[in-house]
Design an enzyme around this catalytic site. Sequence first.
Site, PDB file in Angstrom:
ATOM      1  N   ARG A   1      -0.470   1.103 -16.003  1.00  0.00           N
ATOM      2  CA  ARG A   1       0.979   1.032 -15.787  1.00  0.00           C
ATOM      3  C   ARG A   1       1.296   1.274 -14.322  1.00  0.00           C
ATOM      4  O   ARG A   1       0.421   1.671 -13.555  1.00  0.00           O
ATOM      5  CB  ARG A   1       1.673   2.124 -16.601  1.00  0.00           C
ATOM      6  CG  ARG A   1       1.211   3.516 -16.178  1.00  0.00           C
ATOM      7  CD  ARG A   1       2.030   4.647 -16.743  1.00  0.00           C
ATOM      8  NE  ARG A   1       1.678   5.918 -16.132  1.00  0.00           N
ATOM      9  CZ  ARG A   1       0.713   6.724 -16.556  1.00  0.00           C
ATOM     10  NH1 ARG A   1      -0.014   6.389 -17.607  1.00  0.00           N
ATOM     11  NH2 ARG A   1       0.471   7.845 -15.918  1.00  0.00           N
TER      12      ARG A   1
ATOM     13  N   HIS B   1      -0.723  19.578 -16.176  1.00  0.00           N
ATOM     14  CA  HIS B   1      -0.866  18.112 -16.193  1.00  0.00           C
ATOM     15  C   HIS B   1       0.396  17.373 -15.778  1.00  0.00           C
ATOM     16  O   HIS B   1       0.497  16.156 -15.950  1.00  0.00           O
ATOM     17  CB  HIS B   1      -1.362  17.615 -17.554  1.00  0.00           C
ATOM     18  CG  HIS B   1      -2.625  18.316 -17.987  1.00  0.00           C
ATOM     19  ND1 HIS B   1      -3.815  18.139 -17.310  1.00  0.00           N
ATOM     20  CD2 HIS B   1      -2.874  19.204 -18.967  1.00  0.00           C
ATOM     21  CE1 HIS B   1      -4.745  18.902 -17.889  1.00  0.00           C
ATOM     22  NE2 HIS B   1      -4.202  19.563 -18.882  1.00  0.00           N
TER      23      HIS B   1
ATOM     24  N   LYS C   1     -11.293   6.322 -24.612  1.00  0.00           N
ATOM     25  CA  LYS C   1     -12.007   6.898 -23.456  1.00  0.00           C
ATOM     26  C   LYS C   1     -13.505   6.655 -23.551  1.00  0.00           C
ATOM     27  O   LYS C   1     -14.165   6.469 -22.521  1.00  0.00           O
ATOM     28  CB  LYS C   1     -11.721   8.399 -23.348  1.00  0.00           C
ATOM     29  CG  LYS C   1     -10.235   8.757 -23.323  1.00  0.00           C
ATOM     30  CD  LYS C   1      -9.453   8.063 -22.222  1.00  0.00           C
ATOM     31  CE  LYS C   1      -7.985   7.941 -22.577  1.00  0.00           C
ATOM     32  NZ  LYS C   1      -7.198   7.065 -21.733  1.00  0.00           N
TER      33      LYS C   1
ATOM     34  N   GLU D   1     -18.301  15.912 -21.908  1.00  0.00           N
ATOM     35  CA  GLU D   1     -18.520  15.689 -20.476  1.00  0.00           C
ATOM     36  C   GLU D   1     -18.945  17.001 -19.832  1.00  0.00           C
ATOM     37  O   GLU D   1     -18.521  18.071 -20.268  1.00  0.00           O
ATOM     38  CB  GLU D   1     -17.211  15.243 -19.778  1.00  0.00           C
ATOM     39  CG  GLU D   1     -16.864  13.804 -19.976  1.00  0.00           C
ATOM     40  CD  GLU D   1     -15.610  13.401 -19.207  1.00  0.00           C
ATOM     41  OE1 GLU D   1     -15.097  14.201 -18.397  1.00  0.00           O
ATOM     42  OE2 GLU D   1     -15.137  12.281 -19.435  1.00  0.00           O
TER      43      GLU D   1
END
Length: 498
Positions: free
Chosen positions: A292, A235, A116, A200
Site C-alpha cells: 500500500r 508499533h 508471512k 525467527e
Amino acid sequence: MFHKILIANRGEIAVRIIRACREIGIKSASIYSDADKTSLHARLADESYHIGNSPAYDSYLNKEKIIKLAKEIEADAIHPGYGFFSENAVFIKSLEENKITFIGPSSKSVSLMGSKTEARKLMEKNNVPIVPGTTEAIKSVHDGIKISEEIGYPVLLKASAGGGGKGMRKISSKDEFESAFEATKREALKSFANDDIYIEKYIENPRHIEVQVFGDKHGNYVHIFERECSIQRRHQKIIEEAPSSFVDDITRDKITLAAVNAAKACGYFNAGTVEFLMDSKKNFYFLEMNTRLQVEHPVTELITGLDLVKEQISVAAGNKLSFSQSDLKINGQALECRIYAEDPSNNFLPSTGAIIQYVPPSGPGIRVDSGFDKGSEITVHYDPLISKLICWADNRQNAIDRMHRALSEYVIGGLVTNISFLKTVIRDPSFRKGEIDINFLNDGFMSNLINMEEQKNIKEIEKVSAIFAAIIKTKSSIGSLRIGQKKSSNNWQEQMYE
Ligand code: MV4
C-alpha cells in the site's frame, strides 16, 4: 486516464489523494461517515457522499456500500489510501470483477505477501535476506524446541497471518517454549482465523528501515530509497525520516537491490514498501512487504521531488513509470512527525473533542498534511491521527532544528495532542546523533522525561480550551449542516463554520 476516482478513506490521506486528483484534473469523490461530517475530506472533494454511521464496518469498511456507490456515481477507479481496504485481497478481487480499477497492486500480490511464511519462502528464493528461522508453520512443540535450539535463543514466535507486530511472542529459553507456543497459536486463531505460527531468531535492538518501491504494469521496477522508522511506540510510528542517517552508500545499494528483488518476486505493481530490520552491524533482514501507500510517504517525496500519489494513479491507469532509476537522487533530508490527539502524560490515551483553534506552522521547508481544521471533531471511532508535519532541509541537523521550530508554531486548541512530546524527542541528544533503534521510546526514554511536568501544564491549558470548545459548540453548533448533502460542484470555499 480515469474520469472520476472514489476515495475509500478519510482524514489526511483522503485529502492528500483529493489534491493529487485536482492537480491531474480527475474528479474526486469522497465518502464520509456520521463522525466525519466536520472532516476536511468531506469538504474538499469535488463530490462528497455520506456513506453510513460512524463505526467503520458501516462506513469505510463496508465493501458493498462502497462498490455500489462507485457504480452509481460512475467512478472508474478507487483509491484505498492506507488501512481500511488497502491490503484486502477480497476487496481488490471484487473491484476486478466489477471492472473498477484498484489504485494499488493486484489481489495476487497482496495475498502472497499476506502470508508471512509464503513471503519468506519467496524471498529466500529471490536473494532477499530473511531473518534466520522457518519458512513453514511449526507442527508441534517438539519440532519447535528442536528448531529453536538450532537457531539459538532468544527466538520469536510469529503468526503466519499476522504482521505489524500482532501475534508475536519472544521466547528466551526451552522452559518457556510450550506455554508460549500454545498461547501464540490461540491468539493467532482468534485474531487471524489461522493458527499457523513460525519461528525467527530474535534480533536485539534493531532499526526499522524500509524501502519504497514502485512497479508499473509493464514489468518496470524502481526503488525510491529508504526511510528510517525506528521511532515508534507499540508499533505505532511517530517520527520517520528519509534518508536514514545509519545507511551508508554501500548498504543502500544492497538493501534497495533486495527490495526491488522482493517486488519482482511477487509480480508487484504500484507503490509498495519492503520492511527490514537492520542490526548494529548493518546486516538487514526482510520482515514483510506492505502492499500500500504508507503514512510516511511524504518524506520520500520531499527528498526526491516526486508525487507518489500521482504516480500511483498514472501507473494504475496503465501508463509506464514516468521516471527511471537513474533519474532519481537523494536531495537533503526530510523528517515527519505524526500529530496525534492523545495524551502522553496519561499513557497516550486518545483525546476526543472539537478543534477550537487551529494554526498550522508554515514557512521555509514545511509541509502539513492534515485531515482536520478549526471546527473539526476528533472522535473515538478511528485512529487519532490529526495531521502529519513534514519538513525538508539540506541536512539532518538543519531538518531537526526546522522541525523543532515548526512544532513550536503549531497550535491545536481544544484537544490534548502529542506536540510537546514530539518536541522532547526531537531535542533529545541521542536522537540528534542518530543513535536510535526500535526500543528508543521504551521505558528508558519515558522515565527520563524531565519534561513530563511541562506536558502536564500544557494539558491544563488544553483542558481549559476544551471547556471553551464545549461552550462554543452548544452555542453555535460547530459543523455545517450543508455537509450532509451531495455536492455537485466543489463549493468548499463557501462553507463557513462560524
Ligand atoms: C522482529 C523483531 C526482532 N526480531 N523480528 C514487529 C512488527 C513486525 N512487523 C515485526 N516486528 C518485529 N519483528 C525478529 N526476528 C522485532 C520486531 C519489532 C519491531 C519491528 C519494527 C519496528 C518496530 C518494532 C517494535 C517491536 C518489535
